[in-house]
Design a protein around this motif. Structure first.
Motif, PDB file in Angstrom:
ATOM      1  N   SER A  36       0.848  -1.185   0.000  1.00  0.00           N
ATOM      2  CA  SER A  36       0.000   0.000   0.000  1.00  0.00           C
ATOM      3  C   SER A  36       0.881   1.231   0.000  1.00  0.00           C
ATOM      4  N   THR A  37       0.475   2.224  -0.765  1.00  0.00           N
ATOM      5  CA  THR A  37       1.240   3.467  -0.802  1.00  0.00           C
ATOM      6  C   THR A  37       0.971   4.232   0.490  1.00  0.00           C
ATOM      7  N   ALA A  38       1.767   5.260   0.748  1.00  0.00           N
ATOM      8  CA  ALA A  38       1.540   6.074   1.940  1.00  0.00           C
ATOM      9  C   ALA A  38       0.135   6.667   1.847  1.00  0.00           C
ATOM     10  N   PRO A  39      -0.644   6.581   2.927  1.00  0.00           N
ATOM     11  CA  PRO A  39      -2.007   7.095   2.856  1.00  0.00           C
ATOM     12  C   PRO A  39      -2.027   8.623   2.780  1.00  0.00           C
ATOM     13  N   ASN A  40      -3.038   9.146   2.147  1.00  0.00           N
ATOM     14  CA  ASN A  40      -3.179  10.603   2.123  1.00  0.00           C
ATOM     15  C   ASN A  40      -4.635  10.996   2.329  1.00  0.00           C
ATOM     16  N   VAL A  41      -4.860  12.255   2.676  1.00  0.00           N
ATOM     17  CA  VAL A  41      -6.216  12.736   2.917  1.00  0.00           C
ATOM     18  C   VAL A  41      -6.721  13.418   1.642  1.00  0.00           C
ATOM     19  N   VAL A  42      -7.900  13.989   1.727  1.00  0.00           N
ATOM     20  CA  VAL A  42      -8.492  14.668   0.566  1.00  0.00           C
ATOM     21  C   VAL A  42      -8.208  16.166   0.674  1.00  0.00           C
ATOM     22  N   TYR A  43      -7.611  16.725  -0.358  1.00  0.00           N
ATOM     23  CA  TYR A  43      -7.280  18.152  -0.345  1.00  0.00           C
ATOM     24  C   TYR A  43      -8.189  18.906  -1.302  1.00  0.00           C
ATOM     25  N   ARG A  44      -8.493  20.141  -0.916  1.00  0.00           N
ATOM     26  CA  ARG A  44      -9.242  21.020  -1.809  1.00  0.00           C
ATOM     27  C   ARG A  44      -8.249  22.089  -2.249  1.00  0.00           C
ATOM     28  N   VAL A  45      -8.012  22.155  -3.544  1.00  0.00           N
ATOM     29  CA  VAL A  45      -6.990  23.075  -4.054  1.00  0.00           C
ATOM     30  C   VAL A  45      -7.650  24.127  -4.933  1.00  0.00           C
ATOM     31  N   ARG A  46      -7.424  25.397  -4.564  1.00  0.00           N
ATOM     32  CA  ARG A  46      -7.944  26.480  -5.393  1.00  0.00           C
ATOM     33  C   ARG A  46      -6.809  27.058  -6.213  1.00  0.00           C
ATOM     34  N   LEU A  47      -7.025  27.134  -7.518  1.00  0.00           N
ATOM     35  CA  LEU A  47      -5.978  27.636  -8.398  1.00  0.00           C
ATOM     36  C   LEU A  47      -6.134  29.138  -8.615  1.00  0.00           C
ATOM     37  N   ASP A  48      -5.084  29.728  -9.123  1.00  0.00           N
ATOM     38  CA  ASP A  48      -5.094  31.168  -9.380  1.00  0.00           C
ATOM     39  C   ASP A  48      -6.209  31.575 -10.334  1.00  0.00           C
ATOM     40  N   ASP A  49      -6.560  30.681 -11.256  1.00  0.00           N
ATOM     41  CA  ASP A  49      -7.601  31.035 -12.225  1.00  0.00           C
ATOM     42  C   ASP A  49      -8.997  30.875 -11.636  1.00  0.00           C
ATOM     43  N   GLY A  50      -9.074  30.620 -10.329  1.00  0.00           N
ATOM     44  CA  GLY A  50     -10.367  30.555  -9.667  1.00  0.00           C
ATOM     45  C   GLY A  50     -10.999  29.176  -9.646  1.00  0.00           C
TER      46      GLY A  50
ATOM     47  N   ASN B  43      -5.232  11.988  -4.635  1.00  0.00           N
ATOM     48  CA  ASN B  43      -4.044  11.237  -5.006  1.00  0.00           C
ATOM     49  C   ASN B  43      -2.926  12.226  -5.338  1.00  0.00           C
ATOM     50  N   PRO B  44      -1.776  12.094  -4.698  1.00  0.00           N
ATOM     51  CA  PRO B  44      -0.691  13.044  -4.974  1.00  0.00           C
ATOM     52  C   PRO B  44      -0.369  13.147  -6.468  1.00  0.00           C
ATOM     53  N   SER B  45      -0.598  12.059  -7.212  1.00  0.00           N
ATOM     54  CA  SER B  45      -0.315  12.108  -8.651  1.00  0.00           C
ATOM     55  C   SER B  45      -1.181  13.127  -9.371  1.00  0.00           C
TER      56      SER B  45
END
Lengths: 408, 630
Positions: free
Chosen positions: B390-404, B411-413
């Protein structure tokens, strides 16, 4: 602790070989290896099949061994017929010199009587420097031996001590000179490098000694810490550092350079011969192992190969003698090599010698790998163009990796 | 009746069994309760004793820990799936029916616990008299209090020499606001005090209330897939009646099903003519997937059904993601099949196919939490006989980009390459309970994990409750292990999600000879990036065997290299000697090496053994992880 035997299939009690193995017997060089399983003491690094008097108790003796060896030679003659006289003989051990020169000559006589000996046969015995004398060599030479191999290991006293070797540092070279004086043209000195505590200077001093002794052959083996040996226990306890692969590689290069300057050229990964002495300086018997020759291994734990069949004898001298007394083969098991296995072995073995491996035996993908290995500096590009896979020096140090690529 | 010819005890059992076997019991004679306890504090043993004492399981048929059915539960000492059982009990000459509702015992299953609690009017707070209350028990206690449950405090294992009943009775009294004398003392092992406890449960816990004449409403508090029966749904009837051979409606989706069977558990399933107000039992509809019968959902009848659902339903939502890959790539179809099977019984598990350049074909899986991940992985390995990475576990991220625009990253990928304006990560409220001597060590750990101290209380003179806000990402990776090792196993932990926060996060890539290894990419806080990069690079240098060429290992944020290690080129790979003509041995050695090579994964030109991936992805002290938390 002697190492263990492989798993294999059973051998017929009369030791007979499959007809397809016998049908080609005689087309390849034929050697006899004689294993003398006795040592005065056991060296801490050694896992060969050898026994001290204390370990044997009364269960076996040089006399019972000699009687059994003679019977095995008779068995060999029965199994093989008279297709080819023996080209090479190698008496190893153990410590063959413990038997004394007369008995060694006697053993050679049995070989001559049972299997026949070619007129130009190479006949080698190993000897430990501390158990030889001018007289010993003279007897051997007169009795038909043509070559001696002396276990020198090192010229450094502290290295010999770690290896549990009994002889004093100057003894091996002196012994080699005695052999030459007795008329031996071909003398080998065996070295072990990478022993814990050995320095580059120690190795250089050993090499100087070898060169000065005027021998025509040098074997040099990296120390391997074998499971079950006293050395392995000392390393595990932390009393001795394990040999480091990088140091071993550097020592190998040092060896190869130094021997090269002294006129020796490699002809097998761990073997060098004096170039000026001509092809006769190379050990024909050992070349037989590397180039698919036939040989019969006589003695406890000895391995044999005839026409694609490999077999190996029971290890304990008492059991070995017992079977032969009953008129049965001493073989513990064998394997009949499939074609694919034979190819793997060819790659594995022939790649180690200076003539290398003919590329035409390789499959297409393996040839591509050979090209890649040449471009990476592991195989000699020029030799490859002329159809042979020959290791460069870097390739020699990484030979197992090259083999894995060529057989994948 | 022949009762007089039987020993009195036996007679009571027979009579009572008869009483509890009949459903539509008058609500005032019903008591619904659960046991809140920490792992190893004796919940299952107490339940066993109750089964025995009420006569529903004969002594010789008694199997230790009757209610924990799965091997893993037994091995890890945790209850994963709730079971419930209907017990008869007579107090003051009156027969009663007790429904013991077993709650799942882990932090990742808080929602399931809350649904089990919602099916009860009372809770037995069971605490080890030698250890005192633990964080998770405390959290569940608060949950029970939120549901207005009547709490019966009980100290277990009072027969142990190390028991300190007075001390811990005082602690419990302090926490729930009762008198120390109100705390019952039992030994579930010997059965001492268990009868009295059942008596008190009848006396103290209020009977269920509900409208017999109203349209039927029942709450699903568990849902289990059974190979032979399909999904078995555990319900608590709130209003009306649930009768077999009617059609029912799942109120969250509106889906209707034929009711094939209604029954009770005592302790084996037994069909019954129906369930009335306050009763607990199971039903079978023939559905094959627990997703069609969701915990927390309200069941009503299709005809004349209720208009309003009971409150509290929530869709299960994965909090933690990890990639699962078969060690042997050819096991991929088996892994898919095993996940399909597992999902039948696990509404919270999600997965979709994913491809990793380093690990091959696998699945991106979503879990409720770290233990859920471990249990799932364990079951896949055990029940399907698979070897997994199993890969290292990760949480769910919400990412806001500059373009809004906004992206949810599981998944980090999939980390966006564009200009990032702001990143949000989930945070948790954590409770740690430990002896006060460890407060410093715990604070140090929480601080190093970006924790914020929210408060600290002394539960007793020597035990402290610490409350922290911690990013979820910081506790899913080896936090339990670190906590345990810093407190010599004495600390216990509970956490619940608590929204999100904006954080300065970066993606760290690990490159082998310039090639990024996707399996090792991680989202970490900017301040932790260097440490992560260095740790991974060092680990990999030790784990990856030397190659024919020098192999640089780099950790990088984007194109900026933050850490570097080098695997030096191998110089020697040759066996010097020939073992006295034993070519067979040499060939077999070669064959073994060839086998080893087959298990290598190629990353660019670099051969990486499977074991290196496994070892690099495991936490340092993975040995004792999983056996609950002390």
């Amino acid at each position: 602790m002697p190492s263990t035997l492989p798993d294999g299939e059973p051998v017929p009690s009369d030791g007979s070989l499959p007809p397809e193995a016998l049908s080609t017997f005689g087309r390849r060089p034929f050697g006899v290896y004689v294993h003398v399983p006795f040592c005065a003491t056991r060296c801490g690094y050694c896992d060969f099949n050898t026994y001290t008097p204390g370990e044997l108790g009364g269960a076996a003796s040089p006399d019972s061994w000699a009687e059994a060896a003679r019977r095995e030679l008779e068995l060999a003659a029965t199994v093989l017929g008279d297709g080819r006289p023996v080209d090479t003989v190698f008496v190893g051990g153990g410590t063959p010199s413990l038997l004394g020169a007369d008995r060694l000559v006697e053993v050679l006589g049995w070989i001559r009587d049972t299997l026949g000996l070619a007129p130009d046969a190479e006949v080698t015995t190993e000897a430990n420097p501390e158990s030889t004398s001018p007289r010993f060599f003279e007897t051997l030479r007169a009795g038909g031996y043509t070559r001696v191999s002396l276990g020198m290991q090192s010229a450094a006293r502290h290295v010999l001590a770690v290896l549990d070797r009994q002889h004093s540092p100057g003894r091996a070279a002196a012994s080699a000179r005695e052999a030459r004086a007795a008329g031996f043209e071909h003398v080998n000195l065996d070295l072990i490098y990478g022993t814990p505590g050995e320095t580059d200077q120690d190795l250089l001093a050993s090499l100087d000694t070898v060169v000065e002794a005027g021998v025509d052959h040098v074997s040099a083996y990296a120390l391997i810490v074998e499971d079950g040996t006293a050395l392995a226990r000392r390393v595990r306890r932390g009393d001795l550092p394990a040999p480091d692969d990088d140091v071993l590689a550097a020592r190998y290069e040092l060896l190869d350079d130094t021997l090269g300057r002294a006129g020796f050229g490699w002809y097998e990964v761990s073997n060098w011969a004096l170039t000026s002495a001509g092809p006769g300086a190379r050990c024909r018997h050992n070349l037989g192992y590397w180039t698919g020759g036939d040989w019969w291994g006589v003695g406890p734990g000895a391995h044999s190969h005839v026409g694609g069949v490999r077999w190996w004898n029971v290890k304990h001298p008492a059991r070995y003698a017992g079977l032969l007394t009953q008129g049965r083969t001493p073989a513990a098991g064998r394997e009949v090599l499939a074609e694919a296995d034979q190819l793997v072995e060819r790659v594995l073995l022939e790649l180690r010698v200076v003539n290398g491996l003919p590329v035409e035996v390789l499959a297409g993908s393996a040839r591509a790998e050979a090209e890649a290995a040449a471009s990476e500096g592991l195989l000699d590009p020029e030799a490859l163009r002329s159809g042979r896979a020959v290791l460069t020096r870097r390739g020699r140090l990484l030979a197992d990796g090259v083999v894995r690529r060529l057989v994948a | 009746m022949g009762a007089s010819t039987l020993p009195p005890d036996r007679a009571r059992k027979l009579a009572l069994s008869t009483f509890a076997d009949t459903t539509f019991t008058s609500p005032e004679l019903i008591r619904n309760f659960c046991i809140i306890a920490h792992i190893d504090h004796g919940k299952s043993t107490l339940a066993d004793r109750m089964l025995q004492l009420t006569g529903v399981v004969e002594d010789r048929a008694m199997r230790a820990q009757y209610l924990d059915r799965m091997d893993i539960e037994r091995e890890r000492g945790i209850t994963i799936k709730a079971q419930n059982v209907r017990l008869p009990w007579r107090v003051d000459g009156q027969d009663h029916v007790l429904h013991l509702i077993d709650t799942p015992g882990h932090v990742d299953f808080t929602y399931e616990v809350s649904r089990s609690l919602a099916a009860c009017e009372g809770a037995i707070l069971l605490v080890d008299a030698a250890q005192g209350i633990e964080a998770q028990t405390l959290a569940n206690l608060y949950l029970a209090l939120e549901h207005d449950l009547t709490i019966i405090p009980v100290l277990n294992k009072i027969d142990l020499p190390a028991a300190e009943p007075e001390k811990y009775a005082a602690e419990l009294a302090h926490i729930i606001g009762c008198e120390p004398s109100d705390v019952l003392k039992v030994s579930a092992k010997t059965g001492m005090g268990v009868g009295e406890l059942l008596d008190e449960a009848v006396r103290q816990i209020p009977p269920p209330t509900g409208q017999t004449d109203s349209p039927a409403r029942a709450m699903i508090f568990d849902s289990v897939y059974d190979t032979y029966r399909g999904v078995v749904t555990y319900i608590r009837v709130v209003d009306g009646r649930i009768m077999p051979r009617e059609r029912i409606r799942m109120m969250s989706t509106g889906a209707t099903h034929e009711l094939l069977e209604v029954g009770i558990i005592s302790p084996e399933p037994k069909p019954c003519p129906g369930l009335g107000v306050g009763e607990v039992g199971y039903l079978i509809t023939g559905v094959k997937d627990v997703r069609q019968s969701k915990v927390g959902d309200t069941i009503t009848l299709e005809r004349k059904g209720a208009k309003e659902a009971l409150g509290g339903y929530r869709e299960p939502k994965p909090m933690v993601y990890a990639g699962l890959y078969p060690v042997d790539g050819s096991d991929y179809p088996e892994l898919r099949e095993a996940l399909d099977k597992l999902q039948l019984n696990d509404a919270a598990l999600t997965y979709e196919p994913e491809t990793s350049a380093a690990l091959g074909f696998g699945f991106r899986c979503g879990f409720l939490g770290l233990l859920h991940l471990e249990i799932t992985r364990d079951r896949l390995e055990r029940e399907a006989g698979l070897d997994l990475i199993s890969t290292a576990p990760n949480v769910v991220y919400r990412v806001r980009l500059d373009d809004g625009t906004e992206q949810e990253v599981t998944n980090p990928s999939d980390w966006p390459t564009g200009k990032i304006a702001e990143i949000f990560e989930p945070i948790t409220r954590c409770t740690v309970i430990a002896p006060n001597e460890f407060v410093g060590a715990i604070m140090e750990l929480c601080q190093s994990r970006r924790g914020q101290l929210d408060g600290m209380d002394y539960l007793s003179e020597s035990r402290v409750e610490l409350r922290y806000t911690l990013p979820l990402a910081e506790i899913i990776y080896d936090f339990f292990d670190s906590l345990k090792s810093r407190t010599r196993g004495y600390a216990s932990l509970d956490y619940e999600e608590s929204g999100e926060q904006s954080s300065d996060l970066v993606k760290v890539d690990i490159l082998l000879q310039g090639e990024p290894v996707d399996a090792f990419s991680a989202i970490v806080h900017k301040d932790g990036a260097y440490a992560y990069g260095t740790r991974m690079a060092t680990k990999l240098r030790e784990l990856i065997p030397r190659q024919q060429y020098e192999v640089p290992i780099q950790a990088a944020i984007g194109s900026r290299v933050i850490a570097r290690e080098t695997i030096r080129a191998i110089r020697k790979d040759v066996l010097a000697k020939c073992y006295g003509g034993d070519i067979t041995r040499k060939r077999k050695l070669l064959e073994k090496q060839k086998e080893g090579k087959k298990r290598m994964k190629m990353v660019g030109r670099v051969e990486v053994p499977q074991e290196a991936f496994v070892a690099a992805l495991s936490t340092e002290e993975s040995s004792d992880k999983g056996k609950g938390k002390k």
